[in-house]
Design an enzyme around this catalytic site. Structure first.
Site, PDB file in Angstrom:
ATOM      1  N   PHE A  92      87.638 -17.309  79.492  1.00 41.40           N
ATOM      2  CA  PHE A  92      87.635 -15.874  79.739  1.00 41.40           C
ATOM      3  C   PHE A  92      88.158 -15.617  81.152  1.00 41.40           C
ATOM      4  CE2 PHE A  92      84.963 -16.444  76.182  1.00 41.40           C
ATOM      5  CZ  PHE A  92      84.942 -15.257  75.471  1.00 41.40           C
ATOM      6  N   GLY A 101      73.358 -28.304  89.641  1.00 40.65           N
ATOM      7  CA  GLY A 101      72.459 -27.796  90.669  1.00 40.65           C
ATOM      8  C   GLY A 101      71.004 -28.151  90.468  1.00 40.65           C
ATOM      9  N   TYR A 102      70.641 -28.631  89.250  1.00 40.81           N
ATOM     10  CA  TYR A 102      69.224 -28.808  88.957  1.00 40.81           C
ATOM     11  C   TYR A 102      68.887 -30.159  88.327  1.00 40.81           C
ATOM     12  CZ  TYR A 102      69.489 -23.759  89.567  1.00 40.81           C
ATOM     13  OH  TYR A 102      69.735 -22.506  90.074  1.00 40.81           O
ATOM     14  N   GLU A 112      73.691 -17.737  79.540  1.00 39.83           N
ATOM     15  CA  GLU A 112      73.206 -19.059  79.935  1.00 39.83           C
ATOM     16  C   GLU A 112      71.713 -19.200  79.667  1.00 39.83           C
ATOM     17  OE1 GLU A 112      74.712 -21.591  83.432  1.00 39.83           O
ATOM     18  OE2 GLU A 112      72.850 -20.693  84.215  1.00 39.83           O
TER      19      GLU A 112
END
Length: 335
Positions: free
Chosen positions: A103, A217-218, A285
């Site tokens: 997109f 990030g996690y 998400e």
């Protein structure tokens, strides 16, 4: 009389069972006949070319610094856990088509050229790939030389004053694309963020029924720190103490029929939330993470498959295959 009664009951039960079996047989046949997805079971049968030479695999030597299988026995793909030559030899025989959606709405069109050019260098090289670009600026889509067997289709979508709405609409658009275009055309589909670029191989090792990518990030954090949707009123809710990993919304995929079910479910849950004035913390998400907690992915891709350019590479990340580029959100998001 009792004997006659017993025989009558036996006959009735036998007829009932036979009618039930006939109904199930007709139902199964109808389901098979109306299924239009291509090559069912394509991900299950892995046939290697005869006399193919490759290094002997081992079950006692390999990566020990990372986990390579989930508790539900799905592979976690890291560099050093697969043989790319062997996998390509297996999957190229299947004559498969991979679809990829991206997109590029509003100012995000600026990232499309790098995305497409680097995909030609690294994304399923040597396979048949159909890219579908959704944008409100079709006249600004860059010209990129594509290899034989690779196609680019541009589809117009409306712009928006809120980036959250752009994000939220993606599941609906992916669902519609699969239903109207891909059911007989593609075997697998990957949905990728445009503000990213490829740096290394992304190929057949990533194929699976339902494929998730671990968020960079996690992935070292306790799940209490995952940014799940924490409002019980939302259909994306994941309660404290629940959840497996935190997955990226910017890269996911799998068999077309599996991604269709994911997109359809997430879209419905999002729309049901919207009717009640609820918007999950991270839009699609959040809904994707809820879905994949219940519907376990059959293959999990390590953070190699969507790193973040602003992060230093951790020791266990031996290669970065795909990464989000550094950007100023204030300059590219409409709000």
């Amino acid at each position: 009389m009792a004997v006659l009664h017993t025989k009558a009951v036996t006959v009735i039960l036998s007829v009932t069972v036979l009618l039930g079996l006939l109904y199930l047989s007709q139902y199964y046949r109808s389901a098979v006949e109306t299924t239009t997805f291509s090559q069912p079971g394509i991900d299950l049968h892995l046939e290697s070319p005869e006399h193919l030479k490759y290094n002997q695999p081992s079950i006692v030597h390999g990566r020990t610094d990372v986990v390579t299988v989930t508790p539900w026995l799905a592979p976690v793909v890291w560099e050093g856990t697969f043989n790319p030559f062997l996998l390509d030899s297996i999957y190229k025989r299947k004559n498969i088509t991979i679809a990829a959606t991206v997109f590029a709405v509003g100012k995000y069109i600026m990232f499309l050229k790098d995305f497409l050019q680097t995909s030609e260098e690294h994304f399923f090289v040597g396979f048949r790939v159909d890219f579908y670009v959704f944008t409100d600026r079709p006249n600004e889509v860059p010209k990129v030389n594509m290899a034989a067997g690779r196609m680019l289709t541009v589809r117009s979508v409306p712009s928006s004053n809120r980036w959250q709405e752009i994000s939220a609409r993606r599941m609906e658009i992916i669902q519609n694309l699969i239903e109207k275009k891909l059911q007989n055309r593609a075997d697998y589909i990957f949905c990728l963020d445009v503000d990213s670029k490829f740096h290394g191989r992304w190929g057949a090792e990533s194929l699976g029924g339902l494929v998730a990518v671990i968020h960079p990030g996690y992935y070292r954090d306790d799940r209490s720190r995952f940014p799940y949707e924490r409002s019980p009123a939302s259909n994306a809710y994941v309660a404290p103490g629940e959840g497996d990993f935190y997955y990226c919304g910017g890269a996911f995929g799998g068999l077309v029929e599996e991604v269709h079910l994911l997109a359809k479910t997430c879209r419905k849950n999002f729309e049901d939330d919207a009717k009640r004035g609820i918007e999950a913390a991270w839009q699609e998400e959040s809904h994707l993470n809820r879905y994949m907690w219940i519907n376990k992915p059959s293959k999990v891709l390590s953070p190699e498959y969507l790193w973040q350019d602003f992060k230093p590479k951790n020791p266990e990340v031996q290669i970065i295959r795909f990464s989000g580029v550094i950007k100023n959100y204030a300059n590219i998001r409409p709000n």
